[in-house]
Structures are given as C-alpha cells and as structure tokens.
Motif scaffolding. Structure first.
Motif, PDB file in Angstrom:
ATOM      1  N   ARG A 213       0.835  -1.202   0.000  1.00 14.76           N
ATOM      2  CA  ARG A 213       0.000   0.000   0.000  1.00 14.76           C
ATOM      3  C   ARG A 213       0.873   1.257   0.000  1.00 14.76           C
ATOM      4  O   ARG A 213       0.524   2.251  -0.645  1.00 14.76           O
ATOM      5  CB  ARG A 213      -0.908  -0.009   1.231  1.00 14.76           C
ATOM      6  CG  ARG A 213      -2.029  -1.026   1.134  1.00 14.76           C
ATOM      7  CD  ARG A 213      -2.903  -1.026   2.368  1.00 14.76           C
ATOM      8  NE  ARG A 213      -3.995  -1.975   2.239  1.00 14.76           N
ATOM      9  CZ  ARG A 213      -4.883  -2.237   3.190  1.00 14.76           C
ATOM     10  NH1 ARG A 213      -4.795  -1.598   4.349  1.00 14.76           N
ATOM     11  NH2 ARG A 213      -5.839  -3.125   2.997  1.00 14.76           N
ATOM     12  N   ARG A 393      -3.490  -8.238  -5.601  1.00 11.15           N
ATOM     13  CA  ARG A 393      -4.833  -8.081  -5.028  1.00 11.15           C
ATOM     14  C   ARG A 393      -5.053  -6.658  -4.506  1.00 11.15           C
ATOM     15  O   ARG A 393      -6.127  -6.082  -4.684  1.00 11.15           O
ATOM     16  CB  ARG A 393      -5.024  -9.095  -3.897  1.00 11.15           C
ATOM     17  CG  ARG A 393      -6.420  -9.066  -3.289  1.00 11.15           C
ATOM     18  CD  ARG A 393      -6.603 -10.194  -2.283  1.00 11.15           C
ATOM     19  NE  ARG A 393      -6.647 -11.482  -2.967  1.00 11.15           N
ATOM     20  CZ  ARG A 393      -5.661 -12.381  -2.948  1.00 11.15           C
ATOM     21  NH1 ARG A 393      -4.561 -12.117  -2.273  1.00 11.15           N
ATOM     22  NH2 ARG A 393      -5.772 -13.527  -3.577  1.00 11.15           N
ATOM     23  N   GLU A 394      -4.026  -6.082  -3.879  1.00 13.72           N
ATOM     24  CA  GLU A 394      -4.162  -4.721  -3.371  1.00 13.72           C
ATOM     25  C   GLU A 394      -4.397  -3.728  -4.502  1.00 13.72           C
ATOM     26  O   GLU A 394      -5.231  -2.832  -4.397  1.00 13.72           O
ATOM     27  CB  GLU A 394      -2.901  -4.336  -2.589  1.00 13.72           C
ATOM     28  CG  GLU A 394      -2.792  -4.991  -1.225  1.00 13.72           C
ATOM     29  CD  GLU A 394      -3.867  -4.526  -0.276  1.00 13.72           C
ATOM     30  OE1 GLU A 394      -4.177  -3.319  -0.273  1.00 13.72           O
ATOM     31  OE2 GLU A 394      -4.415  -5.366   0.457  1.00 13.72           O
ATOM     32  N   THR A 397      -7.956  -4.262  -6.001  1.00 20.10           N
ATOM     33  CA  THR A 397      -8.979  -3.766  -5.087  1.00 20.10           C
ATOM     34  C   THR A 397      -8.994  -2.245  -5.036  1.00 20.10           C
ATOM     35  O   THR A 397     -10.061  -1.630  -4.940  1.00 20.10           O
ATOM     36  CB  THR A 397      -8.731  -4.343  -3.684  1.00 20.10           C
ATOM     37  OG1 THR A 397      -8.700  -5.773  -3.758  1.00 20.10           O
ATOM     38  CG2 THR A 397      -9.818  -3.915  -2.720  1.00 20.10           C
ATOM     39  N   GLY A 400     -11.081  -0.893  -7.730  1.00 24.03           N
ATOM     40  CA  GLY A 400     -12.429  -1.424  -7.851  1.00 24.03           C
ATOM     41  C   GLY A 400     -12.515  -2.629  -8.755  1.00 24.03           C
ATOM     42  O   GLY A 400     -13.622  -3.007  -9.167  1.00 24.03           O
ATOM     43  N   GLN A 402     -11.010  -6.787  -9.819  1.00 23.91           N
ATOM     44  CA  GLN A 402     -10.906  -8.088  -9.172  1.00 23.91           C
ATOM     45  C   GLN A 402      -9.732  -8.842  -9.755  1.00 23.91           C
ATOM     46  O   GLN A 402      -9.259  -8.560 -10.862  1.00 23.91           O
ATOM     47  CB  GLN A 402     -12.189  -8.902  -9.360  1.00 23.91           C
ATOM     48  CG  GLN A 402     -13.418  -8.283  -8.700  1.00 23.91           C
ATOM     49  CD  GLN A 402     -14.622  -9.193  -8.801  1.00 23.91           C
ATOM     50  OE1 GLN A 402     -14.505 -10.373  -9.062  1.00 23.91           O
ATOM     51  NE2 GLN A 402     -15.808  -8.614  -8.595  1.00 23.91           N
TER      52      GLN A 402
END
Length: 439
Positions: A213, A393-394, A397, A400, A402
């Motif tokens: 992140r 995945r981060e 996500t 928005g 998948q």
C-alpha cells in the motif's frame, strides 16, 4: 533452596491442591482427528482388561476375598479410563487402592506373591504416571512420584515385601514419569513453535500488505503530483495568456494556484514519510503498459519463454490503471520466474469496453528446466516487483477491480485481473478458464 522448596510444595500440590484438569501449557493429548479416537478406544479397552485382570489376580494369586476384590480393582485399575483426561484424579484414586490392597492381603489367607499388588494394577499405575508426567508441571509430577514411592515402601513392608522389590517399583514409577515429562515437553515446545510460526505468517502478510500500500501511495503520488503541477502552472499562466482578465477571474486563478500548490506540498509531505532513505528505485517515473515489451525482454533473460499478446485496440488509460496494469504483469512474471523457472509464459492484455483484462499463464516446468533456469536466474537481474499475489490483489482492489489466481489442470498457474476503465462493475475470470476467456 527455592528450587527445593518448590518440590516440597509439589508434594502437597500432587496430593490435594493441583487441579485435576491438565494445564493448557502442556498439550499432551491430540486435539482432533483419528489419532484422538484411536487413543480413546485404546484406553477404554485397556481399562476394562486391566480391571478384569486385577480382580482375577486379587482373588487367585493374592487370596483376597471375592467380595472385596472388585472394590479394590475399582480403585487400582479402573481409574485408568479417565487418565487421558484427568491424570491427577486417576492417580489419586489409584494411590488409595495402593494403600488399601496390602491391608487386604495381610488380613486374608497368606500368599506367596513377592509384592502385594496385582501386575495388572502396576501396569495401570505406570500408564497413569506417564499421563501425569506428560500433563503436569515438574514439581507436581515429582511430588506424585515421591508419594507413590512412600506408599509402596511403607505399605509394602506391612505385607512383607522385600526392599529390593520396592527399589524396582520406584525405578519403574519414575521412569514412567520421566518418559511422560519428555513427551509432554516436546509437544509443548512444538505447540509453541506452531503458534509462533502462525503469528510470523500473519505478521509477514500484514507487513506485505502495508508495504504494498505504501508503494501504491508513492506511485499515485507521482501521478497526482504531475496533474497538480499542471493545474498550478495553468492557473498561474492563464492571466498572462488572456488579455484584460477581470480582477475577479484573476483572484480565482490565484486561489486555484495556491490551492494546487498547497495540495502538492501536503501530498509530498505525507508520501515522503513512506519513503525510505535508500528507496531510490521508487523515485523513478511510474511505468506503464508502453514498457510492456521491455518487461517481457527482462523476463526472457531470466530463462522464461514469454509470449505477449495485445487483444483489442490500445487506448489511453488513466495513470492509476496504467501503472497498476504494468505492476500486475510484473508481479505475475516474477512469480513465474521464481516458482516455475524455465516454463513457457503467455501474457495477454485485452482492452474491453469497460475494463482492461490481464492474464498471465505459465506451464509447469520439469526438473531439468528448473535447475537450468535457477542457475541462470542467479546470474541475472531480477524482474523487481513487490509482494506477489498480495500486491496484485491490493492494486486490483484499489481500482475497484478483481483478481484471481490458481493452478491450471495441466499443472501450470494462472493469474488474471480485471481493472475497470469505466463506470460499469466487472468480474474476474476463474483461473481455470483463462484460456477461454482470453479467446
């Protein structure tokens, strides 16, 4: 002296004070599975057999009256049935039987036995002592061993047992306690190691998410900083390009310029906290899909056989989608290079009406290819990347979208991601349907 006092207190703990339920720090009994039920069946059958054998020995060998023998057997052998769950309770009941049996032998007809306890009862006591040693702290099981030894010597002498036999029974009792302590200690250490490993995995996963992140925030900062800089420049240059700008409009342009510069400064301050001192690579301009060919060439230099396909008409993407798409492909290629060296990889970028579809699939590599590829990877530059599937995945996500990842029927592996480029929600393809989805 403190250690000796703890063992003295252990005598009282073993006899009365210690709880009959095993402490959680010594997990000696399997928690679930077929082994637990197998051990339960073993103890039930053992308790029934030992109790019946004890009754027979009391009546036939030790000449105890037939009416008294069953009651002594209930104390000498039957408690072994609860020893797996309540070892101290079983031991305390059995010690009462150890004390009463010599008295019953002395009061009955004289027997020729060397010691006044049935062999089956001694086996039951030994099994119980193993459980006590496995489930109790050391001062407690030492106290249990000393009390058992005292009962054997004192009441065995009443029935005429020679002292050398008392030494043998004492050695057997403490051998069982030591074996139980070693077994329980090993299981206790193993349980703590498993707990630490689980916590370590959680910490690594949490750290990977936080680092990814932070990296995403740095890359978004590069994108946002560019646009905020352009806003500030345009707002400052507008009064110079347009003649006779009204004072109200000039004030608005000045306010926009100040707000853009303040936002840019605050963004740089916040994101600067995420940068490490030696994080020079992260300060490079954010890449995009225009560098896909360079990424594929670097992947080939690690020993992979890579083919890239672009389906649909390429179109300009937002900076966030462009950077994330590049990073997702980079992570997937890094995983293929690490876990399936020497395999054949297909990279597909498909431009849909409302979303960008990414699919990276690799075949299973044989042992020879893996050995050759690993030796090649050791001498070549890494593909870079972040934290593998966690990073993918981060990023999906965040936008928005998948992602899905999983093995293929032929032994390969597939990573797919769908990044929305419009306002319509999208769904990701299953790992096993990448080929059909890629079309």
């Amino acid at each position: 002296m403190a250690g000796l006092s703890s063992y003295v207190v252990g005598l009282w703990d073993a006899a009365v004070r210690a709880p009959i339920k095993p402490v959680q720090a010594r997990p000696w009994w399997p928690g679930h599975g077929w082994r637990r039920w197998a051990l339960i069946a073993f103890w039930v059958l053992a308790s029934v057999g030992l109790t019946a054998g004890t009754i027979a020995e009391l009546v036939l060998a030790l000449r105890v009256p037939a009416l008294v023998a069953p009651f002594l057997a209930l104390a000498l052998a039957l408690p072994v049935v609860v020893a797996p769950l309540r070892p101290l309770l079983a031991w305390r009941i059995m010690v009462v039987g150890v004390l009463l049996t010599p008295l019953a032998v002395v009061l009955g007809p004289r027997s020729d036995a060397v010691w006044p306890w049935p062999v089956n009862a001694c086996v039951a006591m030994l099994l119980t002592l193993v459980m006590v040693g496995a489930s109790s702290p050391r001062p407690v099981w030492v106290g249990a061993g000393l009390l058992t030894t005292g009962a054997v010597f004192a009441f065995g002498a009443v029935a005429g047992m020679p002292f050398w036999m008392g030494y043998i029974l004492t050695a057997a009792a403490f051998a069982g306690l030591l074996f139980g302590d070693a077994t329980g200690g090993r299981r206790s250490v193993q349980a703590r190691l498993d707990e630490q490993r689980a916590l370590r995995r959680q910490d690594l996963a949490r750290q990977a998410v936080l680092e990814e992140r932070g990296r995403i925030a740095r890359e978004l900062h590069d994108v946002v900083a560019h646009h905020m800089t352009m806003i500030a420049i345009q707002a400052e240059a507008a009064p110079l390009k347009v003649p006779d700008v009204p004072p109200a409009a000039a004030e608005i342009f000045a306010a926009i310029n100040r707000a853009a510069r303040e936002a840019l400064t605050e963004t740089r301050t916040v994101v600067g906290l995420l940068r490490s001192d030696d994080d020079t690579a992260e300060r490079a301009p954010a890449p995009g899909l225009e560098l896909l060919d360079d990424l594929v060439e670097r992947a080939r230099s690690t020993g992979l056989t890579v083919r890239s396909d672009v389906v649909g008409v390429p179109r300009p993407l937002s900076a966030a989608v462009d950077v994330s798409a590049y990073r997702i492909v980079q992570e997937a290629l890094s995983n293929a290079s690490r876990y399936a060296p020497g395999s054949a990889v297909r990279v597909e970028v498909r431009y849909g009406p409302q979303a960008l579809h990414l699919a990276v699939t690799n075949t299973a590599a044989d042992a020879r290819q893996q050995a050759e590829a690993r030796s090649a990877v050791a001498d070549r530059a890494s593909l870079g990347g972040g934290h593998g599937l966690v990073g993918i995945r981060e990023r999906a996500t965040m936008l928005g979208g998948q992602m899905s990842a999983g093995p293929l029927p032929d032994g390969g592996f597939a990573v797919t991601a769908v990044l929305p480029t419009g306002d319509t929600p999208v769904t990701a393809a299953e790992p096993g349907t990448v080929g059909s989805a890629a079309g």
